[in-house]
Design a protein around this motif. Sequence first.
Motif, short mmCIF file in Angstrom:
data_model
loop_
_atom_site.label_atom_id
_atom_site.label_comp_id
_atom_site.label_asym_id
_atom_site.label_seq_id
_atom_site.Cartn_x
_atom_site.Cartn_y
_atom_site.Cartn_z
N LEU A 7 0.85 -1.19 0.00
CA LEU A 7 0.00 0.00 0.00
C LEU A 7 0.89 1.24 0.00
CD1 LEU A 7 -2.36 -1.19 2.89
CD2 LEU A 7 -2.81 -1.37 0.44
N ASP A 8 0.42 2.31 -0.62
CA ASP A 8 1.22 3.53 -0.70
C ASP A 8 0.75 4.57 0.31
OD1 ASP A 8 2.94 2.99 -3.09
OD2 ASP A 8 0.96 2.69 -4.01
N GLY A 9 1.69 5.06 1.10
CA GLY A 9 1.44 6.22 1.96
C GLY A 9 2.15 7.40 1.30
N GLY A 10 1.58 7.91 0.22
CA GLY A 10 2.30 8.89 -0.61
C GLY A 10 3.30 8.17 -1.50
N GLU A 11 4.10 8.97 -2.24
CA GLU A 11 5.04 8.36 -3.19
C GLU A 11 6.37 8.02 -2.54
OE1 GLU A 11 4.53 11.55 -2.94
OE2 GLU A 11 6.26 12.74 -3.56
N ALA A 12 6.51 8.24 -1.21
CA ALA A 12 7.80 8.01 -0.57
C ALA A 12 7.69 7.08 0.64
CB ALA A 12 8.42 9.34 -0.15
N MET A 13 6.54 6.41 0.80
CA MET A 13 6.42 5.39 1.85
C MET A 13 5.60 4.23 1.32
SD MET A 13 4.94 5.51 5.77
CE MET A 13 3.25 5.06 5.38
N VAL A 15 3.86 0.65 2.40
CA VAL A 15 3.45 -0.16 3.55
C VAL A 15 3.37 -1.61 3.09
CG1 VAL A 15 1.67 -0.56 5.29
CG2 VAL A 15 2.09 1.76 4.45
N GLU A 17 1.99 -4.87 4.14
CA GLU A 17 1.00 -5.29 5.13
C GLU A 17 0.89 -6.81 5.14
OE1 GLU A 17 -2.81 -2.93 5.90
OE2 GLU A 17 -3.57 -4.78 5.01
N SER A 54 2.56 -4.67 10.06
CA SER A 54 3.03 -4.16 8.77
C SER A 54 4.42 -3.57 8.93
CB SER A 54 2.07 -3.09 8.24
OG SER A 54 2.09 -1.96 9.10
N ALA A 56 6.47 -0.35 7.49
CA ALA A 56 6.45 0.89 6.69
C ALA A 56 7.87 1.14 6.20
CB ALA A 56 5.95 2.05 7.54
N HIS A 58 10.16 3.79 4.37
CA HIS A 58 10.32 5.16 3.86
C HIS A 58 11.44 5.13 2.83
CE1 HIS A 58 7.72 7.13 6.90
NE2 HIS A 58 8.07 6.08 7.62
N TYR A 59 11.16 5.65 1.61
CA TYR A 59 12.17 5.56 0.56
C TYR A 59 12.15 6.81 -0.31
CZ TYR A 59 8.42 4.30 -2.79
OH TYR A 59 7.30 4.29 -3.58
N PRO A 61 11.80 7.86 -3.96
CA PRO A 61 11.39 7.26 -5.24
C PRO A 61 12.24 7.74 -6.42
CG PRO A 61 9.78 8.88 -4.51
CD PRO A 61 10.74 8.70 -3.37
N ARG A 66 9.23 2.41 -7.19
CA ARG A 66 8.39 1.54 -6.37
C ARG A 66 8.46 0.09 -6.86
NH1 ARG A 66 3.24 -0.86 -6.01
NH2 ARG A 66 2.04 -0.30 -4.14
N LEU B 183 -2.16 11.39 -3.16
CA LEU B 183 -2.22 10.00 -3.63
C LEU B 183 -3.17 9.30 -2.67
CD1 LEU B 183 -0.79 8.21 -5.76
CD2 LEU B 183 0.94 7.71 -4.02
N GLY B 185 -5.01 6.47 -0.41
CA GLY B 185 -4.47 5.36 0.35
C GLY B 185 -3.60 5.83 1.50
N PRO B 186 -3.08 4.92 2.33
CA PRO B 186 -3.18 3.46 2.19
C PRO B 186 -4.49 2.84 2.69
CG PRO B 186 -1.72 4.03 4.01
CD PRO B 186 -2.13 5.32 3.37
N GLY B 234 2.61 2.57 10.10
CA GLY B 234 3.48 3.71 9.87
C GLY B 234 2.75 4.85 9.18
N ALA B 236 3.42 8.73 6.99
CA ALA B 236 4.38 9.56 6.28
C ALA B 236 4.00 11.03 6.45
CB ALA B 236 4.38 9.19 4.79
N ASN B 266 -2.58 10.70 1.01
CA ASN B 266 -1.33 11.31 1.46
C ASN B 266 -1.00 12.46 0.50
OD1 ASN B 266 0.95 9.83 3.47
ND2 ASN B 266 1.72 11.52 2.22
N VAL B 267 -0.73 13.63 1.06
CA VAL B 267 -0.31 14.76 0.23
C VAL B 267 1.01 14.39 -0.45
CG1 VAL B 267 0.41 17.19 0.26
CG2 VAL B 267 -1.44 16.40 1.76
N LEU B 291 0.46 7.65 -8.87
CA LEU B 291 1.83 7.54 -8.35
C LEU B 291 2.82 8.11 -9.37
CD1 LEU B 291 3.63 6.23 -6.03
CD2 LEU B 291 3.96 4.36 -7.64
N ALA B 294 2.77 11.79 -9.14
CA ALA B 294 3.39 12.25 -7.89
C ALA B 294 4.91 12.23 -8.00
CB ALA B 294 2.93 11.38 -6.72
N ARG B 298 7.58 15.35 -8.02
CA ARG B 298 8.71 15.32 -7.09
C ARG B 298 10.02 15.56 -7.84
NH1 ARG B 298 8.81 12.73 -2.12
NH2 ARG B 298 10.85 12.19 -1.30
#
Lengths: 240, 335
Positions: A7-13, A15, A17, A54, A56, A58-59, A61, A66, B183, B185-186, B234, B236, B266-267, B291, B294, B298
Amino acid sequence: MVPLRFLDGGEAMLVVEFGDTIDAGLNERVQALDVALQAAAVPGVIESVPTFRSLAVHYEPLEIPRDTLVARILDLETRAEVTPRPLRTWVLPACYEAPHAEDLAEAADRLALTPARLVALHVAARFRVHMYGFAPGFAYLGGLPDELGLPRRDRPRAPHPANAIMIAGGMAAVASVPMPTGWWVIGRSAERMFALGREPAFLVAAGDTLRFEAVDAATFAALEARVAAGEVVARSEATP
Amino acid sequence: MTALVVERAGPGVTIQDGGRHGHLRHGVTVAGPMDPAAFATVHAAVGNPPGAAAIEVSLGGLDLAARDGAVDLAVIAPGFDVRHDGTLLPSLATVRLEAGGHISLRPGSVGAWAYVAIAGRIALPPVLGSLATHTRSGLGGLDGRALEAGDVLPLVDLRPREPAAARLVAPWLDPSPAPIRVLLGPQDDHFAADQIAAFLARDWTVSPRSDRMAYALDGTPLRHAAGHDIVSDGVAHGAIQVPGAGLPFVLMADRQPTGGYPKIANVIGADLGRLAQLRPGASLRFQAVSLTQAVAARRALAERLTGGPAREAIVRTVFTSEFLLSCNLISTWSE
């Protein structure tokens, strides 16, 4: 085994799960992958955060796309079990007497137990460090006996000192910093879960086992004085 | 030793660097700048590494003075009123404070966060590898707290630069009414399709309950399809959590490492600063992107930040009374 979800928590995390419940088996898989990912030192991965169910990741991109990260994690996950982290079992001296056990009587009353029985159950329990969160050094401990299951208080209480031993929501914790909390304070640990300048700053690692050893107020005061002088009074040994 | 002396600091003015990375697993908040793009720009303007320590100025404003030596610095303060020894400066500028010189920042009509970077290094001890201040846990910066009048920031490795003040040009920091891109989710699967549509269609207002930890949003509450508690996982920078009452809040620089509410979206990284610069009372909308979009945004921002801001000479026009009379301004002004 349930397949992983990404799962994506934005384009830089990202998850990873493993499930959506609190379960020691799930948590072991999370931690095995975490160990493997740390050991792999994948360029572009900033840090990973193991939680109950899960991981998480953090990366950056712009350094690792991804798809590449997902492929790398799937590869590591299939081999994760072969690199278990060396785990430790910790014994923390604890005082369950006044003035350190503000909520003990009320919690025991709600659980229909005597305070002595509540303490005996807590001391007999073997707790597993599921994850850190909320504040520096605040570890969520699984393994609370079912007889000690209590929901959080209706209203958070005013901040109590660090090292408070607390139960709520089927879990236990040791407060690492003074904090307002809805958990029930049943005692106090002589050892600090988090101390800047101490080696290690964070006492325990996710996956470690913790148990508490009851001491009387006079012994506790002597232990606290040693801790204040920089000593580590918790004992630990390799978990077999 | 050359130092900056804090002569006045409103609440919430802190030292920040690129963030305290690597300790989320021990419950330690990253902190770092509220507006990462403005922060990167201020360092680029004086040739510092992008993750170095700078001063983050809140709407409370800040007065600084140089002590025991000259200090070259950059100010990125979009919308703020910036004065050097009492004279108005552009809000994006480089300037030299001579020993005893002053600079002041006051909020203007827009903008919420400003940055001051020294061409050199703030000599404070890192905590867990970072100077980022996290006041809730008392880590980093100066004794883990916000700056106060009387504080002294010792400076080392000072690098003299152009003595003349210059205007900085950084169009990527210009305010824009465009929606804040997200974006999904999650945990967007905790919301029915009509609620996700409502989240994207509605106007939201930044609540006065907002701070460095989170921007709370006021508006019409959202409904959850599947409960409002999840087993913590987690989070972000920019995570949009929706607690039981249905009003979203966006987790910002001082977010906790994990959270137990469903995150609808997520922003995206490129829009974190633009969101941070909105003040309580400002309204905004969200727009969902893919994605790929986004990451492209970036990359585009990263490329502009690598180039850094352009410098322009400051042209001060002095109007003499003869000039004003020649324009017939004064006579038309008199009845």
